[in-house]
Design an enzyme around this catalytic site. Structure first.
Site, PDB file in Angstrom:
ATOM      1  CB  SER A   1     126.583 -28.666 -12.961  1.00  0.00           C
ATOM      2  OG  SER A   1     126.302 -29.300 -11.755  1.00  0.00           O
TER       3      SER A   1
ATOM      4  CG  HIS B   1     130.497 -27.202  -9.394  1.00  0.00           C
ATOM      5  ND1 HIS B   1     129.252 -26.628  -9.263  1.00  0.00           N
ATOM      6  CD2 HIS B   1     130.331 -28.285 -10.188  1.00  0.00           C
ATOM      7  CE1 HIS B   1     128.371 -27.339  -9.954  1.00  0.00           C
ATOM      8  NE2 HIS B   1     129.001 -28.345 -10.522  1.00  0.00           N
TER       9      HIS B   1
ATOM     10  CG  ASP C   1     127.839 -24.174  -7.563  1.00  0.00           C
ATOM     11  OD1 ASP C   1     128.878 -24.784  -7.232  1.00  0.00           O
ATOM     12  OD2 ASP C   1     127.068 -24.586  -8.435  1.00  0.00           O
TER      13      ASP C   1
END
Length: 558
Positions: free
Chosen positions: A422, A230, A184
């Site tokens: 996600s 994120h 990520d």
């Protein structure tokens, strides 16, 4: 590149030189009135005109019915809808393209009229998707996401109880000694609330390594490698060790984390970055006992699954004995919208459900309208399962890009609320870690079988599927049943990853489309595309409905 869209979810991939042509912004609050309506101001920041394509609206039951939608003075929808949600597509709109057009640089007003008025902007969710490829969301602020959570400082995530992981924690199944690699934007691991990412249950350092795939080198396990936010959010869903009110925030709160940064502060990364990340993970799997890889990103497929170089790296990772969990993507709810690498038939692909802001009441849970659906172009059922993916509270540095661009969703104390596949993918990665702690001998195929066979499909009031298998797969994941389940040899039957990778055979699934455009599974009746609302217990995925049933083999010509 893999740009991060307005919804805050890494979502698309494209050539590195391609520019984003569609960009839309919106006011951070709703305006009420006059009358029983809410208004939302939208701005087209693109260099091109954009056109409203679809919309998802959630509203409080006190509003009763949605009556109409206008763009400025143009009525673009006027069919009454009962309930608390609506998903509208091109066929639902009135007028022509001009009625739903926002010219480049222009600002416009969207209004939604209801039967009765309720002045509380925090009770609405709106998602507008434009034909040119961008979208915009209005979720509620994080401090009011969870009804019944009167202590704001509790900062609960609720996901562990929603999937039954809390019962496993009580039994000592918490992911101990299992390595989970998160590919990520990096991880927040320096100070403050970051300690719940950096430390396991007993205060020990549990970030075993950080690898920067864009720089091609390992980096310090301390500090903050995540300038986007994120990766930290996803990692906290998997692993947060924070304990409050009898539950952990993370699904597997004592796993070891391996942070692999393949995306930059803007959420951008190339195919080469992700492939380099996967190669590093496979090379270091024994050193760090990496048993699970989380891939919370999605790119539009450009070829058959076996010809895609990223998918080839994903299949090699599965072949090496590592469970790969990937998001279906946020392009739903239309069929054939699952992205790369979620279209790889071997891996576990995850869609999202949302709890309608009532995490303790599963009766009103629904499939997230943004959740991408199958089948794949090769005929495989995707996603395999769904998991909580709406308004999930997770850890994020308030100085990260997402938190600074969307401050409404950050509580200023280390927690950010985000929706997307996600987030649901991270839930299932945590579940996989729990399964492997309980039985480290399981292969990736057997972990996939456990997760699918123990999931619960959504059913309507008549006991039929509330959503197609192409939308919900086997259904809502259940960690407790997956760990203690005994079903075996039910996943990837008829597939051969070795043959796939060496090019001697490739495979197709059992999905097809009839003359009316409905998708179905060949040899089965009653499993067509459908809508619905309720999740229900008591119905397990049938072995005969495995996504690998009736696998077709395609042998390349010599």
């Amino acid at each position: 590149m893999l740009p991060g869209p307005a919804a805050g979810d890494v979502q698309e991939a494209d050539d590195e030189d391609q520019e984003t042509v569609c960009s839309v912004a919106a006011s951070s609050s709703l305006k009420f009135g006059p009358g029983e309506k809410i208004e939302w101001e939208i701005t087209n920041n693109s260099a091109v005109d954009i056109h409203l394509d679809s919309a998802m609206i959630l509203w409080p039951a006190a509003n009763v019915r949605l009556l109409e939608i206008k763009r400025e003075k143009d009525r673009i929808f006027d069919t009454e809808i009962n309930g608390v949600s609506a998903t509208l597509h091109a066929v639902d709109w009135l007028g022509d393209d001009e009625n739903r057009e926002i010219e480049a640089g222009d600002r416009t007003k969207m209004s939604f009229k209801f039967k009765k008025r309720l002045k509380d902007q925090q009770a609405y969710q709106i998602r507008l998707v434009f034909r040119e490829g961008c979208s915009i969301d209005f979720p509620p602020p994080p401090e009011v996401l969870f009804s019944g959570d009167s202590d704001r400082q509790a900062q609960r995530s609720f996901i562990t109880t929603q999937v039954g992981a809390d019962q496993l924690h009580d039994a000592g199944i918490d992911g101990s000694d299992i390595g989970v690699a998160v590919i990520d934007t990096g991880i927040w691991a320096d100070k403050g609330r970051a300690k719940y990412l950096r430390e396991g249950l007993y205060g020990s350092e549990r970030i075993l390594a950080q690898y920067d795939a864009q720089a091609g080198k390992e980096t310090s396990i301390r500090g903050n490698s995540d300038k986007n936010g994120h990766g930290s959010h996803v990692s906290s869903i998997i692993a947060s060790s924070r304990y409050k009110r009898g539950e952990f925030n993370g699904i597997a709160p004592n796993v070891d984390l391996i942070a692999v940064r393949a995306f930059d502060a803007d959420g951008r990364g190339s195919y080469a970055d992700v492939i380099r990340a996967l190669d590093w993970v496979v090379s270091h799997r024994e050193q760090y006992n990496i048993r699970v890889v989380n891939q919370s990103f999605s790119a539009e497929p450009q070829s058959y699954y076996w010809d895609d170089p990223l998918n080839q790296a994903v299949m090699a990772t599965w072949q090496a004995g590592i469970v790969v969990v990937a998001s279906s993507g946020n392009k739903g709810p239309n069929p054939m919208t699952v992205g790369v690498p979620g279209n790889v038939p071997y891996i576990i692909t995850v869609g999202a459900m949302i709890d309608n802001m009532t995490p303790n009441d599963p009766a009103d849970d629904i499939l997230a309208s943004f959740s991408s659906a199958g089948p794949t172009v090769e005929g495989f059922v995707k996603p395999e399962v769904v998991a909580p993916g709406g308004h999930v509270r997770g850890l994020m540095n308030k100085a990260s890009r997402l938190a600074m661009e969307h401050p409404l969703f950050h509580d200023g104390d280390g927690y950010y609320s985000m929706s997307g596949t996600s987030q649901s993918t991270a839930v299932v990665s945590g579940v996989a870690a729990l399964i492997l702690q309980a039985d480290p001998s399981l292969s990736p195929d057997e972990v996939k079988c456990r997760i699918m066979s123990s999931s619960r499909p959504a059913l309507d009031g008549s006991g039929h599927l509330a959503y197609s298998v192409f939308q919900q797969g086997a259904g809502m994941v259940n960690a407790y049943n997956a760990v203690y389940g005994s079903v075996a040899s039910c996943a990837n039957v008829g597939l051969d990853v070795d043959a796939d990778l060496d090019g001697t055979a490739h495979f197709g699934g059992s999905a097809n489309r009839d003359e009316n455009g409905n998708y179905y599974i060949m040899g089965l009746d009653g499993y067509l595309w459908s809508d619905g609302y309720l999740w229900s217990d008591g119905y397990l995925w049938s072995d005969s409905l495995s996504e690998t049933a009736s696998v077709n083999t395609w042998v390349p010509q010599q």
